[in-house]
Design a protein around this motif. Structure first.
Motif, PDB file in Angstrom:
ATOM      1  N   ALA A  33       0.940  -1.397  -0.051  1.00  0.00           N
ATOM      2  CA  ALA A  33      -0.054  -0.062   0.010  1.00  0.00           C
ATOM      3  C   ALA A  33       0.765   1.367  -0.032  1.00  0.00           C
ATOM      4  CB  ALA A  33      -1.154  -0.024   1.238  1.00  0.00           C
ATOM      5  N   ALA A  34       1.668   1.162   1.016  1.00  0.00           N
ATOM      6  CA  ALA A  34       2.816   2.340   0.937  1.00  0.00           C
ATOM      7  C   ALA A  34       3.581   2.499  -0.192  1.00  0.00           C
ATOM      8  CB  ALA A  34       3.532   2.480   2.298  1.00  0.00           C
ATOM      9  N   TRP A  35       4.235   1.269  -0.585  1.00  0.00           N
ATOM     10  CA  TRP A  35       5.226   1.089  -1.608  1.00  0.00           C
ATOM     11  C   TRP A  35       4.782   1.669  -3.003  1.00  0.00           C
ATOM     12  CZ3 TRP A  35       7.342  -4.067   0.432  1.00  0.00           C
ATOM     13  CH2 TRP A  35       8.150  -3.820   1.578  1.00  0.00           C
ATOM     14  N   PHE A  36       3.545   1.376  -3.425  1.00  0.00           N
ATOM     15  CA  PHE A  36       3.052   1.938  -4.604  1.00  0.00           C
ATOM     16  C   PHE A  36       3.011   3.220  -4.540  1.00  0.00           C
ATOM     17  CE2 PHE A  36       1.324  -2.632  -5.463  1.00  0.00           C
ATOM     18  CZ  PHE A  36       2.105  -2.678  -6.426  1.00  0.00           C
ATOM     19  N   ALA A  37       2.334   3.856  -3.261  1.00  0.00           N
ATOM     20  CA  ALA A  37       2.026   5.097  -2.961  1.00  0.00           C
ATOM     21  C   ALA A  37       3.293   5.941  -3.186  1.00  0.00           C
ATOM     22  CB  ALA A  37       1.491   5.452  -1.708  1.00  0.00           C
ATOM     23  N   THR A  38       4.420   5.237  -2.642  1.00  0.00           N
ATOM     24  CA  THR A  38       5.927   6.066  -2.653  1.00  0.00           C
ATOM     25  C   THR A  38       6.462   6.370  -3.977  1.00  0.00           C
ATOM     26  OG1 THR A  38       7.825   6.211  -1.409  1.00  0.00           O
ATOM     27  CG2 THR A  38       7.556   4.351  -2.485  1.00  0.00           C
ATOM     28  N   THR A  39       5.983   5.604  -4.921  1.00  0.00           N
ATOM     29  CA  THR A  39       6.374   5.840  -6.463  1.00  0.00           C
ATOM     30  C   THR A  39       5.525   6.865  -6.944  1.00  0.00           C
ATOM     31  OG1 THR A  39       5.182   3.933  -7.381  1.00  0.00           O
ATOM     32  CG2 THR A  39       7.534   3.667  -6.517  1.00  0.00           C
ATOM     33  N   PHE A  40       4.042   6.652  -6.704  1.00  0.00           N
ATOM     34  CA  PHE A  40       3.101   7.620  -7.365  1.00  0.00           C
ATOM     35  C   PHE A  40       3.316   8.814  -6.952  1.00  0.00           C
ATOM     36  CE2 PHE A  40       0.154   3.672  -7.329  1.00  0.00           C
ATOM     37  CZ  PHE A  40       0.431   3.234  -8.557  1.00  0.00           C
ATOM     38  N   VAL A  41       3.709   9.200  -5.588  1.00  0.00           N
ATOM     39  CA  VAL A  41       4.029  10.630  -5.230  1.00  0.00           C
ATOM     40  C   VAL A  41       5.461  11.153  -5.500  1.00  0.00           C
ATOM     41  CG1 VAL A  41       2.047  10.590  -3.556  1.00  0.00           C
ATOM     42  CG2 VAL A  41       4.369   9.923  -3.075  1.00  0.00           C
ATOM     43  N   GLU A  42       6.198  10.271  -6.101  1.00  0.00           N
ATOM     44  CA  GLU A  42       7.560  10.459  -6.473  1.00  0.00           C
ATOM     45  C   GLU A  42       8.503  10.804  -5.123  1.00  0.00           C
ATOM     46  OE1 GLU A  42       7.521  12.892 -10.183  1.00  0.00           O
ATOM     47  OE2 GLU A  42       6.030  11.481 -10.759  1.00  0.00           O
ATOM     48  N   HIS A  43       8.105  10.298  -4.203  1.00  0.00           N
ATOM     49  CA  HIS A  43       9.265  10.379  -3.045  1.00  0.00           C
ATOM     50  C   HIS A  43      10.232   9.478  -3.607  1.00  0.00           C
ATOM     51  CE1 HIS A  43       6.512  11.473   0.635  1.00  0.00           C
ATOM     52  NE2 HIS A  43       6.971  12.477   0.253  1.00  0.00           N
ATOM     53  N   SER A  44      10.047   8.279  -4.117  1.00  0.00           N
ATOM     54  CA  SER A  44      10.894   7.212  -4.437  1.00  0.00           C
ATOM     55  C   SER A  44      10.404   7.045  -5.999  1.00  0.00           C
ATOM     56  CB  SER A  44      10.404   5.966  -3.776  1.00  0.00           C
ATOM     57  OG  SER A  44      10.870   6.066  -2.426  1.00  0.00           O
ATOM     58  N   ALA A  45      11.717   6.485  -6.465  1.00  0.00           N
ATOM     59  CA  ALA A  45      11.249   5.850  -8.043  1.00  0.00           C
ATOM     60  C   ALA A  45      11.616   4.461  -7.900  1.00  0.00           C
ATOM     61  CB  ALA A  45      12.472   6.370  -8.971  1.00  0.00           C
ATOM     62  N   GLY A  46      10.850   3.548  -8.559  1.00  0.00           N
ATOM     63  CA  GLY A  46      10.994   2.315  -8.722  1.00  0.00           C
ATOM     64  C   GLY A  46      12.012   1.703  -9.580  1.00  0.00           C
ATOM     65  N   VAL A  47      13.222   1.024  -9.262  1.00  0.00           N
ATOM     66  CA  VAL A  47      14.137   0.501  -9.915  1.00  0.00           C
ATOM     67  C   VAL A  47      14.418  -0.863  -9.813  1.00  0.00           C
ATOM     68  CG1 VAL A  47      15.539   2.793  -9.512  1.00  0.00           C
ATOM     69  CG2 VAL A  47      15.819   1.176  -7.837  1.00  0.00           C
ATOM     70  N   HIS A  48      13.268  -1.498  -9.434  1.00  0.00           N
ATOM     71  CA  HIS A  48      13.579  -2.958  -9.556  1.00  0.00           C
ATOM     72  C   HIS A  48      12.311  -3.714  -9.489  1.00  0.00           C
ATOM     73  CE1 HIS A  48      14.926  -7.091  -8.942  1.00  0.00           C
ATOM     74  NE2 HIS A  48      14.317  -7.061  -7.706  1.00  0.00           N
ATOM     75  N   ALA A  49      12.316  -4.562 -10.423  1.00  0.00           N
ATOM     76  CA  ALA A  49      11.065  -5.724 -10.438  1.00  0.00           C
ATOM     77  C   ALA A  49       9.470  -4.949 -10.596  1.00  0.00           C
ATOM     78  CB  ALA A  49      11.246  -6.484  -9.148  1.00  0.00           C
ATOM     79  N   GLN A  50       8.737  -5.429  -9.773  1.00  0.00           N
ATOM     80  CA  GLN A  50       7.420  -4.943 -10.087  1.00  0.00           C
ATOM     81  C   GLN A  50       7.117  -3.439  -9.714  1.00  0.00           C
ATOM     82  OE1 GLN A  50       4.679  -6.305  -6.815  1.00  0.00           O
ATOM     83  NE2 GLN A  50       2.897  -6.190  -8.112  1.00  0.00           N
ATOM     84  N   PHE A  51       8.004  -2.863  -8.896  1.00  0.00           N
ATOM     85  CA  PHE A  51       7.783  -1.635  -8.723  1.00  0.00           C
ATOM     86  C   PHE A  51       8.398  -0.666  -9.691  1.00  0.00           C
ATOM     87  CE2 PHE A  51       7.258  -3.602  -4.528  1.00  0.00           C
ATOM     88  CZ  PHE A  51       5.950  -3.119  -4.067  1.00  0.00           C
TER      89      PHE A  51
END
Length: 476
Positions: A62-80
């Motif tokens: 729940a939080a890990w998808f949100a962290t990419t959606f709000v661009e706190h983080s960028a997904g750099v591996h696998a599903q994210f």
């Protein structure tokens, strides 16, 4: 490693082992029921639910998808990475299933059991537990409806009596959550037969602090309705805040992680075991533009000592962490506290509500208090905080303060643990401006696959591009 069930079980086991206990005789007295010996007591259910809130919602998909959606983080591996790059079909019903199951099969089920068992059931009179459980239920239910939209509420948690619950409108759920919080405050004032004490990881059973949290949560939810009723939501928000968190000492923060392998902070476990995320260039550039000391403090360095953020939507795969920076150990460590609702957030909520009502000086005072509290929470030294606040870009004055100022600083204060609420704010306000090169963030989460498999006839037909009710005013 990153599934809800594993993290929940692993984290909870360590937490229960670490929690101070009472005598075996006392536990037997509390939890033995000759008529129902296999049913857990409220003393066992409460810590499981409290840990589940931190581990299973704010330390999972729940939080890990949100962290990419709000661009706190960028997904750099696998599903994210796939979801961050908007790969077709990557953000699907399977991707969000762990969150759905964790909320309905674990958290709400346990909390409803505490409420029923402690009020009219076999442990009737355990009003402290009941009041706490109602606050936690509202928190959990709010996450569910804010992420998914219409969800089961009145027909949920009935077990085999109703295996195909109908879905309530989000508007009615918000009304019910408001009612539950009012009830919770009343329950916390009642004489009780059982004291939670160390079974309560957050406040040690202190009813005064739980009541403050109830009001703070009531304010958060009222503020969510800013697009539906700007003035009314602001007025209700401020009324609740008058009895909310009094200082950072009242923060709703999970502080029970340990150095045991099964009890570490779940964001720390994720970084060490899977490493899906890098620091987003979006937040890094906001820090840079504001001369924000959090850029160096909260961004880790690469082997050569440099800090390199990752662009959302176009980053390279980087599970080893050799290309892009991760959140620093100043923020993410084995025992790092995990904030869920803080005094800093409350002050930003107050600032936004005051601004909607045209009270510029009050909004500005609350805004500056929010910035100061957020900086302190994230470990910024006092001298650096004073220098930061002295900048016109951070402190523009009461007459120039905008919603963008407030939400941007709130967004920075949410890094990295408050991604879900930052996602709610973005959908309400459009701030901050996001930069994913592959398109906008989804407006909601798809329902869990297990729900489609077992209750398809009741699941609303929606897409991730549809807003929830408080966002676009529709009910699917």
């Amino acid at each position: 490693m990153h599934t809800f069930r594993f993290l929940f079980a692993a984290g909870l086991a360590a937490l229960l082992l670490a929690a101070p206990g009472c005598s075996d005789d006392k536990l037997d007295e509390i939890d033995t029921n000759p008529n129902d010996p296999l049913t857990a007591g409220v003393r066992q259910l409460l810590p499981a639910a409290e840990a589940g809130l931190a581990v299973g919602i704010h330390g999972n998909e729940a939080a890990w998808f949100a962290t990419t959606f709000v661009e706190h983080s960028a997904g750099v591996h696998a599903q994210f990475e796939q979801v961050d790059k908007r790969v077709p079909g990557s953000f699907n019903n399977t991707a969000t299933n762990n969150t759905w199951v964790g909320i309905y099969a674990a958290l709400l089920k346990d909390l409803d059991t505490i409420i029923r068992q402690g009020s009219t059931g076999r442990e009737a009179g355990a009003w402290r537990y009941v009041g706490i459980a109602k606050v936690l239920k509202v928190y959990t239910l709010s996450v569910a409806t804010d992420l998914y939209g219409r969800v089961p509420n009145t027909a949920a948690s009935q077990g085999i009596a109703n295996l195909k619950p109908t879905y309530d409108t989000q508007q009615s759920i918000y009304q019910d959550m408001d009612r539950l919080l009012t009830e919770a405050v009343a329950d916390l004032d009642k004489p009780t037969t059982l004291q939670p004490a160390n079974a309560d990881f957050y406040y040690g059973g202190d009813p005064a602090k739980w009541k403050k949290l109830a009001y703070a949560l009531q304010a958060r939810l009222a503020n969510h309705l800013s697009k539906r009723d700007p003035q009314g939501s602001a007025t209700k928000t401020l009324a609740a805040l008058a009895q909310g968190l009094a200082s950072p000492a009242d923060d709703f923060t999970f502080r029970s992680y340990s150095t045991l392998a099964t009890g570490e902070n779940v964001w720390f476990q994720e970084r060490n075991d899977r490493s899906h995320f890098a620091v987003s260039r979006t937040i890094y550039d906001i820090w840079t533009g504001l001369n924000d000391p959090r850029r160096e403090l909260l961004t880790g360095t690469l082997a050569d000592g440099t800090r390199v953020p990752a662009p959302n939507g176009s980053s390279q795969s980087d599970q080893p962490g050799t290309l892009y920076s991760r959140a620093s150990t100043n923020l993410v460590s084995a025992t790092a506290p995990q904030p869920l609702l803080t005094f800093a957030e409350q002050k930003f909520i107050e600032a936004e509500a005051q601004l909607r009502l045209g009270s510029g000086p009050a909004a500005y005072a609350a805004y500056q208090a929010g910035v100061s509290a957020a900086l302190a929470n994230q470990g910024v030294p006092a001298a650096a905080a004073i220098t930061y606040l002295a900048q016109a870009s951070v402190s523009p004055g009461a007459s120039a303060l905008t919603q963008e100022n407030i939400i941007t600083q709130k967004y920075l204060g949410f890094y990295i643990y408050g991604a879900i609420e930052a996602y709610n704010d973005y959908r309400r306000t459009g701030f901050p401006a996001l930069r994913n090169t592959e398109g906008p963030a989804p407006r909601r989460y798809p329902y869990g696959q297990s729900e489609l498999d077992s209750n398809r006839e009741n699941v609303p037909a929606t897409t991730s591009a549809d807003g929830v009710w408080w966002d676009d005013g529709t009910e699917d």
